[in-house]
Design an enzyme around this catalytic site. Structure first.
Site, short mmCIF file in Angstrom:
data_model
loop_
_atom_site.label_atom_id
_atom_site.label_comp_id
_atom_site.label_asym_id
_atom_site.label_seq_id
_atom_site.Cartn_x
_atom_site.Cartn_y
_atom_site.Cartn_z
N GLY A 48 5.87 14.32 6.39
CA GLY A 48 5.96 14.71 4.98
C GLY A 48 5.59 13.64 3.98
O GLY A 48 5.13 13.95 2.88
N GLU A 102 10.45 8.17 1.98
CA GLU A 102 10.71 9.55 2.41
C GLU A 102 10.13 10.50 1.37
O GLU A 102 10.08 10.19 0.19
CB GLU A 102 12.24 9.79 2.48
CG GLU A 102 12.81 9.88 3.87
CD GLU A 102 12.40 11.11 4.68
OE1 GLU A 102 11.29 11.65 4.49
OE2 GLU A 102 13.18 11.51 5.54
N ASP A 106 17.22 15.83 1.83
CA ASP A 106 17.78 17.17 1.61
C ASP A 106 19.29 17.11 1.94
O ASP A 106 20.10 16.78 1.07
CB ASP A 106 17.02 18.14 2.53
CG ASP A 106 17.40 19.58 2.35
OD1 ASP A 106 17.92 19.93 1.29
OD2 ASP A 106 17.18 20.38 3.28
N GLY A 108 20.47 14.89 3.95
CA GLY A 108 20.72 13.47 4.21
C GLY A 108 20.94 13.17 5.68
O GLY A 108 21.14 12.02 6.07
N THR A 110 18.95 13.26 8.36
CA THR A 110 17.94 12.42 9.03
C THR A 110 18.20 10.95 8.76
O THR A 110 18.29 10.14 9.67
CB THR A 110 16.52 12.81 8.53
OG1 THR A 110 16.39 14.22 8.63
CG2 THR A 110 15.45 12.12 9.33
N LEU A 111 18.32 10.60 7.48
CA LEU A 111 18.49 9.18 7.16
C LEU A 111 19.87 8.67 7.56
O LEU A 111 20.01 7.50 7.92
CB LEU A 111 18.24 8.93 5.67
CG LEU A 111 16.77 8.99 5.24
CD1 LEU A 111 16.62 8.55 3.79
CD2 LEU A 111 15.88 8.12 6.12
N LYS A 134 17.70 16.72 -3.22
CA LYS A 134 18.40 17.93 -3.66
C LYS A 134 19.89 17.63 -3.62
O LYS A 134 20.53 17.83 -2.56
CB LYS A 134 18.09 19.09 -2.71
CG LYS A 134 16.62 19.49 -2.68
CD LYS A 134 16.44 20.62 -1.67
CE LYS A 134 15.00 20.99 -1.49
NZ LYS A 134 14.79 21.89 -0.34
#
Ligand code: IMP
Length: 180
Positions: A48, A102, A106, A108, A110-111, A134
């Site tokens: 992305g 990033e 969204d 959070g 993943t991070l 978001k």
């Protein structure tokens, strides 16, 4: 307003290309100012972030390196659920100033899984840059050091973001038209 169709959904323009570029220039200026002399290593998370990373990197006025990684999700132990693993991260982060790039934070998730793995390598600083977030969707709070735009909890497309593989090439960001 020019509504577009991708697969079975309709999307309407949300952030135009000029506004995107202006905001990314502001972020690049702030980063260039804050990290002068640190030769930061930018780590862009694919897929992305490829467009955001390319534009951001062009606007930087300091010496910097960039590396592109992919995060693969695999089933961990029952207690941890899915675990992310970085593919392509060859650099040694010890003592470095590292800036994550990033496209969107969204939930959070993943991070929240990935950042501790990087901390483990003891970078001097670990900063997060995200073009979008978001806040209403955030379940795993992430501190975003450089943020482009806070957006409502609606699905977005374009400028690197996809809907089932398509739409990444759009130069601006579109928002899903609900119940269309
Ligand atoms: P998180 O782990 O929930 O923060 O999800 C982050 C990833 O989900 C992003 O890097 C995107 O690839 C994807 N994502 C989240 N929201 C959107 C969206 O509105 N459009 C397209 N992809 C999204």
């Amino acid at each position: 307003m020019s509504v577009i169709q991708v697969h079975d959904k309709q999307f309407t323009p949300y952030i135009n290309a000029d506004k995107l570029q202006a905001r990314i220039q502001e972020l690049a200026a702030a980063i260039s100012n804050d990290l002068k002399g640190e030769k930061p290593l930018f780590i862009a998370i694919l897929n992305g972030s490829f467009m955001f990373a390319a534009d951001m990197f062009k606007y930087l006025t300091i010496e910097a390196e960039i590396s592109f990684i992919k995060l693969a999700s695999y089933k961990g132990m029952k207690s941890t659920g899915n675990v992310v693993q970085a593919i392509g991260l060859d650099e040694d982060l010890f003592g470095r100033t590292v800036v994550i790039l990033e496209d969107i934070v969204d939930t959070g998730k993943t991070l929240s899984q990935f950042l501790p793995q990087l901390e483990h390598q003891q970078p001097k600083k670990l900063l997060v840059t995200s073009l979008l977030t978001k806040p209403e969707a955030m379940k795993f709070p992430i501190k975003i050091d450089y943020l482009g735009f806070s957006v409502p909890n609606k699905f977005l497309l374009g400028y690197g973001l996809d809907y089932d593989g398509l739409g990444r090439n759009l130069p601006e960001i579109y928002q899903l038209v609900e119940n269309a």
